[in-house]
Scaffold this motif. Structure first.
Motif, PDB file in Angstrom:
ATOM      1  N   VAL A  87       0.832  -1.201   0.000  1.00  0.00           N
ATOM      2  CA  VAL A  87       0.000   0.000   0.000  1.00  0.00           C
ATOM      3  C   VAL A  87       0.870   1.256   0.000  1.00  0.00           C
ATOM      4  N   MET A  88       1.915   1.268   0.836  1.00  0.00           N
ATOM      5  CA  MET A  88       2.799   2.433   0.887  1.00  0.00           C
ATOM      6  C   MET A  88       3.525   2.626  -0.430  1.00  0.00           C
ATOM      7  N   GLY A  89       3.958   1.516  -1.046  1.00  0.00           N
ATOM      8  CA  GLY A  89       4.654   1.608  -2.322  1.00  0.00           C
ATOM      9  C   GLY A  89       3.758   2.147  -3.414  1.00  0.00           C
ATOM     10  N   ILE A  90       2.546   1.593  -3.523  1.00  0.00           N
ATOM     11  CA  ILE A  90       1.606   2.043  -4.547  1.00  0.00           C
ATOM     12  C   ILE A  90       1.198   3.491  -4.311  1.00  0.00           C
ATOM     13  N   SER A  91       0.958   3.841  -3.032  1.00  0.00           N
ATOM     14  CA  SER A  91       0.572   5.212  -2.694  1.00  0.00           C
ATOM     15  C   SER A  91       1.684   6.196  -3.039  1.00  0.00           C
ATOM     16  N   THR A  92       2.935   5.806  -2.762  1.00  0.00           N
ATOM     17  CA  THR A  92       4.075   6.673  -3.070  1.00  0.00           C
ATOM     18  C   THR A  92       4.210   6.883  -4.571  1.00  0.00           C
ATOM     19  N   ILE A  93       4.003   5.823  -5.337  1.00  0.00           N
ATOM     20  CA  ILE A  93       4.100   5.922  -6.796  1.00  0.00           C
ATOM     21  C   ILE A  93       2.983   6.808  -7.352  1.00  0.00           C
ATOM     22  N   ARG A  94       1.764   6.623  -6.834  1.00  0.00           N
ATOM     23  CA  ARG A  94       0.621   7.386  -7.345  1.00  0.00           C
ATOM     24  C   ARG A  94       0.733   8.871  -7.038  1.00  0.00           C
ATOM     25  N   LEU A 130       1.433   2.472  14.253  1.00  0.00           N
ATOM     26  CA  LEU A 130       0.802   1.456  13.404  1.00  0.00           C
ATOM     27  C   LEU A 130       1.775   0.943  12.353  1.00  0.00           C
ATOM     28  N   PHE A 131       2.631   1.842  11.870  1.00  0.00           N
ATOM     29  CA  PHE A 131       3.615   1.439  10.872  1.00  0.00           C
ATOM     30  C   PHE A 131       4.568   0.398  11.442  1.00  0.00           C
ATOM     31  N   TYR A 132       5.133   0.683  12.610  1.00  0.00           N
ATOM     32  CA  TYR A 132       6.075  -0.263  13.205  1.00  0.00           C
ATOM     33  C   TYR A 132       5.387  -1.562  13.612  1.00  0.00           C
ATOM     34  N   PRO A 182       9.956  19.301  -9.642  1.00  0.00           N
ATOM     35  CA  PRO A 182       8.928  18.256  -9.756  1.00  0.00           C
ATOM     36  C   PRO A 182       9.465  16.972 -10.377  1.00  0.00           C
ATOM     37  N   THR A 183      10.356  17.102 -11.348  1.00  0.00           N
ATOM     38  CA  THR A 183      10.896  15.921 -12.022  1.00  0.00           C
ATOM     39  C   THR A 183      11.756  15.092 -11.082  1.00  0.00           C
ATOM     40  N   ALA A 184      12.669  15.762 -10.355  1.00  0.00           N
ATOM     41  CA  ALA A 184      13.541  15.053  -9.421  1.00  0.00           C
ATOM     42  C   ALA A 184      12.738  14.426  -8.284  1.00  0.00           C
ATOM     43  N   LEU A 185      11.755  15.176  -7.769  1.00  0.00           N
ATOM     44  CA  LEU A 185      10.919  14.666  -6.687  1.00  0.00           C
ATOM     45  C   LEU A 185      10.130  13.450  -7.143  1.00  0.00           C
ATOM     46  N   ARG A 186       9.604  13.495  -8.357  1.00  0.00           N
ATOM     47  CA  ARG A 186       8.839  12.378  -8.902  1.00  0.00           C
ATOM     48  C   ARG A 186       9.723  11.141  -9.052  1.00  0.00           C
ATOM     49  N   ARG A 187      10.930  11.339  -9.549  1.00  0.00           N
ATOM     50  CA  ARG A 187      11.837  10.207  -9.736  1.00  0.00           C
ATOM     51  C   ARG A 187      12.199   9.551  -8.403  1.00  0.00           C
ATOM     52  N   MET A 188      12.461  10.368  -7.384  1.00  0.00           N
ATOM     53  CA  MET A 188      12.818   9.806  -6.078  1.00  0.00           C
ATOM     54  C   MET A 188      11.638   9.047  -5.477  1.00  0.00           C
ATOM     55  N   ASN A 189      10.454   9.615  -5.586  1.00  0.00           N
ATOM     56  CA  ASN A 189       9.273   8.940  -5.056  1.00  0.00           C
ATOM     57  C   ASN A 189       8.980   7.639  -5.808  1.00  0.00           C
ATOM     58  N   LEU A 190       9.155   7.659  -7.114  1.00  0.00           N
ATOM     59  CA  LEU A 190       8.941   6.444  -7.892  1.00  0.00           C
ATOM     60  C   LEU A 190       9.930   5.358  -7.477  1.00  0.00           C
ATOM     61  N   GLY A 191      11.193   5.761  -7.313  1.00  0.00           N
ATOM     62  CA  GLY A 191      12.212   4.794  -6.891  1.00  0.00           C
ATOM     63  C   GLY A 191      11.896   4.210  -5.529  1.00  0.00           C
ATOM     64  N   ALA A 192      11.506   5.077  -4.584  1.00  0.00           N
ATOM     65  CA  ALA A 192      11.170   4.610  -3.239  1.00  0.00           C
ATOM     66  C   ALA A 192       9.937   3.715  -3.271  1.00  0.00           C
ATOM     67  N   GLY A 193       8.956   4.080  -4.090  1.00  0.00           N
ATOM     68  CA  GLY A 193       7.738   3.280  -4.184  1.00  0.00           C
ATOM     69  C   GLY A 193       8.007   1.878  -4.699  1.00  0.00           C
ATOM     70  N   TYR A 194       8.813   1.770  -5.738  1.00  0.00           N
ATOM     71  CA  TYR A 194       9.141   0.449  -6.295  1.00  0.00           C
ATOM     72  C   TYR A 194       9.956  -0.380  -5.301  1.00  0.00           C
ATOM     73  N   LEU A 195      10.833   0.279  -4.554  1.00  0.00           N
ATOM     74  CA  LEU A 195      11.624  -0.444  -3.558  1.00  0.00           C
ATOM     75  C   LEU A 195      10.738  -0.959  -2.416  1.00  0.00           C
ATOM     76  N   LEU A 196       9.726  -0.167  -2.033  1.00  0.00           N
ATOM     77  CA  LEU A 196       8.799  -0.612  -0.998  1.00  0.00           C
ATOM     78  C   LEU A 196       8.030  -1.853  -1.453  1.00  0.00           C
TER      79      LEU A 196
END
Length: 206
Positions: A87-94, A130-132, A182-196
């Motif tokens: 859920v966190m990964g998909i939410s981060t990507i979206r 709740l996360f932990y 926006p481009t750099a922020l999007r790339r970092m969030n996408l990377g983090a989302g896929y890793l999650l």
């Protein structure tokens, strides 16, 4: 101590991936550091570290008691960890391209104000607990943890974000550029989302 270095390394990697997802703490650190330099940013990082000690400790003690009551519950909690990472990964990507909202309460001047703001932003967020509670059973057998194991888990939970936040406070110009692009922020969030999502796939085999 029942945990291995490998167990802690995998957990530390997951915590680091979560840290890489930009959020209000990132923005507050940059704002404070821009206004008063590194000396204004590091108190907030240490304030956040207080919560990064408190919530994992509460989660380990609470979840270990629940898990000890039934092996089935332990399996269910591991499943919850998988779902939470997905859920966190998909939410981060979206939401990868969305700007981070500022929180003025986190940017008040003064070292003590910075430290208190860091404590409040973590302890005032029940989602942290709740996360932990959701992810720890996915990485460790909490029914068999010893006092040394708990100390190691709490230390990793605190150290990884603390080191990252202190580095952020010291690299203001680069992080500011990242958050304003926006481009750099999007790339970092996408990377983090896929890793999650990747971690969600790894958890069942740990």
């Amino acid at each position: 101590m029942t945990l291995t270095i490998w167990d802690l390394a995998i957990y530390a990697s997951a915590v680091f991936v979560l840290f890489l997802t930009p959020g209000p703490v990132w923005l507050a650190l940059v704002a404070r550091s821009m206004a008063g330099g590194f000396h204004a940013g590091w108190p907030l990082a240490f304030g956040v570290a207080v919560g990064d000690v408190f919530w994992p400790l509460i989660a380990v003690v609470g979840v270990s008691s629940i898990s000890a009551a039934s092996e089935l519950i332990a399996v269910v909690l591991k499943g919850v960890a998988v779902v939470m990472f997905l859920v966190m990964g998909i939410s981060t990507i979206r939401s990868a391209g969305q700007p981070i909202a500022a929180n003025r309460q986190l940017t008040r001047p003064g070292r003590w104000a910075g430290f208190v703001a860091g404590v409040i932003v973590i302890l005032g967020n029940p989602k942290a607990a709740l996360f932990y509670m959701g992810i720890l059973p996915g990485f460790f057998d909490l029914t068999a943890t010893t006092a040394q194991d708990i100390a190691a888990i709490v230390a990793v939970s605190m150290a990884v974000p603390l080191i990252g936040n202190v580095i952020l406070a010291g690299c203001v110009s680069r992080v500011r550029l990242l958050l304003s692009s926006p481009t750099a922020l999007r790339r970092m969030n996408l990377g983090a989302g896929y890793l999650l999502i990747a971690f969600a796939c790894i958890i069942p085999f740990t």
